[in-house]
Design a protein around this motif. Structure first.
Motif, PDB file in Angstrom:
ATOM      1  N   ILE A  83       0.831  -1.202   0.000  1.00 52.83           N
ATOM      2  CA  ILE A  83       0.000   0.000   0.000  1.00 52.83           C
ATOM      3  C   ILE A  83       0.868   1.256   0.000  1.00 52.83           C
ATOM      4  CG2 ILE A  83      -1.686   1.315   1.321  1.00 52.83           C
ATOM      5  CD1 ILE A  83      -2.727  -1.408   2.387  1.00 52.83           C
ATOM      6  N   ARG A  84       1.883   1.274   0.865  1.00 51.19           N
ATOM      7  CA  ARG A  84       2.717   2.475   1.023  1.00 51.19           C
ATOM      8  C   ARG A  84       3.543   2.772  -0.219  1.00 51.19           C
ATOM      9  NH1 ARG A  84       7.847   3.943   3.646  1.00 51.19           N
ATOM     10  NH2 ARG A  84       8.364   1.731   3.875  1.00 51.19           N
ATOM     11  N   TYR A  85       4.267   1.761  -0.702  1.00 51.88           N
ATOM     12  CA  TYR A  85       5.109   1.995  -1.873  1.00 51.88           C
ATOM     13  C   TYR A  85       4.268   2.254  -3.118  1.00 51.88           C
ATOM     14  CZ  TYR A  85       9.245   0.604   0.782  1.00 51.88           C
ATOM     15  OH  TYR A  85      10.265   0.553   1.698  1.00 51.88           O
ATOM     16  N   GLY A  86       3.121   1.591  -3.200  1.00 49.69           N
ATOM     17  CA  GLY A  86       2.233   1.857  -4.323  1.00 49.69           C
ATOM     18  C   GLY A  86       1.714   3.285  -4.300  1.00 49.69           C
ATOM     19  N   PHE A  87       1.385   3.765  -3.103  1.00 43.90           N
ATOM     20  CA  PHE A  87       0.913   5.135  -2.932  1.00 43.90           C
ATOM     21  C   PHE A  87       1.937   6.139  -3.450  1.00 43.90           C
ATOM     22  CE2 PHE A  87       0.519   9.059  -0.561  1.00 43.90           C
ATOM     23  CZ  PHE A  87      -0.852   9.307  -0.510  1.00 43.90           C
ATOM     24  N   PHE A  88       3.188   5.951  -3.051  1.00 42.98           N
ATOM     25  CA  PHE A  88       4.225   6.892  -3.461  1.00 42.98           C
ATOM     26  C   PHE A  88       4.613   6.729  -4.925  1.00 42.98           C
ATOM     27  CE2 PHE A  88       5.136   6.830   1.211  1.00 42.98           C
ATOM     28  CZ  PHE A  88       4.706   8.133   1.434  1.00 42.98           C
ATOM     29  N   ALA A  89       4.575   5.508  -5.429  1.00 43.00           N
ATOM     30  CA  ALA A  89       4.879   5.295  -6.849  1.00 43.00           C
ATOM     31  C   ALA A  89       3.856   6.002  -7.725  1.00 43.00           C
ATOM     32  CB  ALA A  89       4.913   3.806  -7.170  1.00 43.00           C
ATOM     33  N   ILE A  90       2.577   5.903  -7.347  1.00 40.66           N
ATOM     34  CA  ILE A  90       1.531   6.594  -8.110  1.00 40.66           C
ATOM     35  C   ILE A  90       1.721   8.101  -8.033  1.00 40.66           C
ATOM     36  CG2 ILE A  90      -0.947   7.044  -8.261  1.00 40.66           C
ATOM     37  CD1 ILE A  90      -1.409   4.212  -7.157  1.00 40.66           C
ATOM     38  N   THR A  91       1.996   8.600  -6.826  1.00 39.05           N
ATOM     39  CA  THR A  91       2.198  10.044  -6.644  1.00 39.05           C
ATOM     40  C   THR A  91       3.368  10.553  -7.479  1.00 39.05           C
ATOM     41  OG1 THR A  91       1.333   9.922  -4.382  1.00 39.05           O
ATOM     42  CG2 THR A  91       2.663  11.843  -4.953  1.00 39.05           C
ATOM     43  N   LEU A  92       4.485   9.826  -7.434  1.00 41.41           N
ATOM     44  CA  LEU A  92       5.680  10.243  -8.154  1.00 41.41           C
ATOM     45  C   LEU A  92       5.535  10.098  -9.666  1.00 41.41           C
ATOM     46  CD1 LEU A  92       8.250   8.678  -5.689  1.00 41.41           C
ATOM     47  CD2 LEU A  92       8.094  11.120  -6.245  1.00 41.41           C
ATOM     48  N   SER A  93       4.581   9.284 -10.098  1.00 44.54           N
ATOM     49  CA  SER A  93       4.344   9.143 -11.535  1.00 44.54           C
ATOM     50  C   SER A  93       3.564  10.325 -12.094  1.00 44.54           C
ATOM     51  CB  SER A  93       3.580   7.846 -11.814  1.00 44.54           C
ATOM     52  OG  SER A  93       2.245   7.940 -11.365  1.00 44.54           O
ATOM     53  N   GLY A  94       3.048  11.175 -11.193  1.00 48.62           N
ATOM     54  CA  GLY A  94       2.292  12.341 -11.625  1.00 48.62           C
ATOM     55  C   GLY A  94       0.801  12.097 -11.716  1.00 48.62           C
ATOM     56  N   ASN A  95       0.363  10.901 -11.338  1.00 49.30           N
ATOM     57  CA  ASN A  95      -1.053  10.574 -11.377  1.00 49.30           C
ATOM     58  C   ASN A  95      -1.709  10.793 -10.016  1.00 49.30           C
ATOM     59  OD1 ASN A  95      -1.143   9.580 -14.149  1.00 49.30           O
ATOM     60  ND2 ASN A  95       0.093   7.869 -13.396  1.00 49.30           N
ATOM     61  N   ALA A  96      -3.029  10.949 -10.022  1.00 46.69           N
ATOM     62  CA  ALA A  96      -3.776  11.117  -8.778  1.00 46.69           C
ATOM     63  C   ALA A  96      -3.975   9.757  -8.122  1.00 46.69           C
ATOM     64  CB  ALA A  96      -5.119  11.777  -9.055  1.00 46.69           C
ATOM     65  N   VAL A  97      -3.722   9.717  -6.837  1.00 44.38           N
ATOM     66  CA  VAL A  97      -3.924   8.471  -6.091  1.00 44.38           C
ATOM     67  C   VAL A  97      -5.420   8.256  -5.900  1.00 44.38           C
ATOM     68  CG1 VAL A  97      -3.460   7.245  -3.949  1.00 44.38           C
ATOM     69  CG2 VAL A  97      -1.740   8.801  -4.891  1.00 44.38           C
ATOM     70  N   PRO A  98      -5.952   7.087  -6.255  1.00 47.15           N
ATOM     71  CA  PRO A  98      -7.380   6.816  -6.048  1.00 47.15           C
ATOM     72  C   PRO A  98      -7.766   6.985  -4.583  1.00 47.15           C
ATOM     73  CG  PRO A  98      -6.385   5.129  -7.433  1.00 47.15           C
ATOM     74  CD  PRO A  98      -5.256   5.953  -6.900  1.00 47.15           C
ATOM     75  N   ALA A  99      -8.990   7.435  -4.354  1.00 46.22           N
ATOM     76  CA  ALA A  99      -9.448   7.688  -2.987  1.00 46.22           C
ATOM     77  C   ALA A  99      -9.399   6.428  -2.139  1.00 46.22           C
ATOM     78  CB  ALA A  99     -10.869   8.257  -3.014  1.00 46.22           C
ATOM     79  N   TRP A 100      -9.724   5.276  -2.743  1.00 42.27           N
ATOM     80  CA  TRP A 100      -9.735   4.035  -1.973  1.00 42.27           C
ATOM     81  C   TRP A 100      -8.327   3.628  -1.554  1.00 42.27           C
ATOM     82  CZ3 TRP A 100      -6.999  -0.060  -3.969  1.00 42.27           C
ATOM     83  CH2 TRP A 100      -6.714  -0.040  -5.340  1.00 42.27           C
ATOM     84  N   TRP A 101      -7.328   3.968  -2.405  1.00 42.31           N
ATOM     85  CA  TRP A 101      -5.942   3.656  -2.041  1.00 42.31           C
ATOM     86  C   TRP A 101      -5.480   4.561  -0.893  1.00 42.31           C
ATOM     87  CZ3 TRP A 101      -2.960   0.354  -5.605  1.00 42.31           C
ATOM     88  CH2 TRP A 101      -1.712   0.010  -5.096  1.00 42.31           C
ATOM     89  N   THR A 102      -5.890   5.822  -0.936  1.00 45.83           N
ATOM     90  CA  THR A 102      -5.570   6.745   0.150  1.00 45.83           C
ATOM     91  C   THR A 102      -6.203   6.269   1.453  1.00 45.83           C
ATOM     92  OG1 THR A 102      -5.457   8.620  -1.391  1.00 45.83           O
ATOM     93  CG2 THR A 102      -5.753   9.140   0.946  1.00 45.83           C
TER      94      THR A 102
END
Length: 223
Positions: free
Chosen positions: A131-150
């Protein structure tokens, strides 16, 4: 790993680091989960440790050493002391407990308590890190993190953290006897570590709760 809005090579490096950890933790958790049905059916969960610890869990968890360096040099905003405490406790378990005493506390010669404690560590650590690394990978890719992932990022620790801590304490406790055979001071060192686990866990747990409140409060204001 909270980012300081990096750009250029720093951003690419942090994205690669987080994506790599997402991949390795995902592999570790999924492979371990794939072994459970047959091993539970045959009452042979002890062999899961042999199949997954070295090098899979050992190498995966050891990558976290870089997080302490990232925090120390200011590459990320993560507090150095909190980061160091989290990483140190994990490295103690994989290098100081599981690696030297795996056969005695987890695996063929151990009781099932140690086996389940090992599975508790893998599941609690692994799901948290996915969950944590996926959260930051999505953020760093420039995409919005889905609300459910947050939501997962800032809520699952309420359950996973106690599972992880109790599993870690169980493995350390089971390592006391084999540690004493190496050196009585080693055993006393582990006892001292167990003694500071409760206040240390409280500090980390309350830090995560505070971070959750801070992030969710910011999101409400933004909305």
């Amino acid at each position: 790993m909270s980012s300081t809005a990096p750009s250029g090579l720093t951003r690419d490096y942090l994205f690669t680091y987080n994506a790599l950890n997402l991949l390795t933790w995902g592999t570790c958790v999924l492979y371990t989960a794939s072994l459970l049905p047959s091993h539970l059916a045959s009452n042979n969960i002890s062999s899961i440790f042999t199949a997954t610890f070295n090098p899979l869990l050992l190498a995966t968890q050891s990558l976290a050493i870089l997080e302490v360096l990232h925090s120390l040099i200011g590459l990320v905003r993560a507090p150095f002391l909190t980061t160091a405490m989290q990483v140190a406790s994990r490295l103690l378990l994989v290098w100081g407990i599981m690696a030297p005493f795996g056969g005695d506390i987890v695996g063929a010669r151990s009781t099932q308590l140690g086996d389940y404690a090992y599975l508790g560590c893998v599941s609690a650590w692994g799901i948290t890190e996915i969950i944590r690394y996926g959260f930051f990978a999505i953020t760093l890719s420039g995409n919005a993190v889905p609300a459910w992932w947050t939501w997962l990022r800032y809520n699952t620790f309420y359950v996973l953290y106690p599972i992880g801590i109790s599993s870690e304490c169980t493995l350390i406790f089971k390592a006391l006897a084999p540690a004493a055979q190496i050196d009585p001071l080693f055993r006393w060192a582990l006892i001292a570590i167990l003694a500071i686990y409760v206040p240390g866990s409280y500090v980390l747990y309350t830090h995560m709760i505070a971070q959750r409140r801070k992030v969710l409060r910011g999101k409400k204001r933004a909305d």
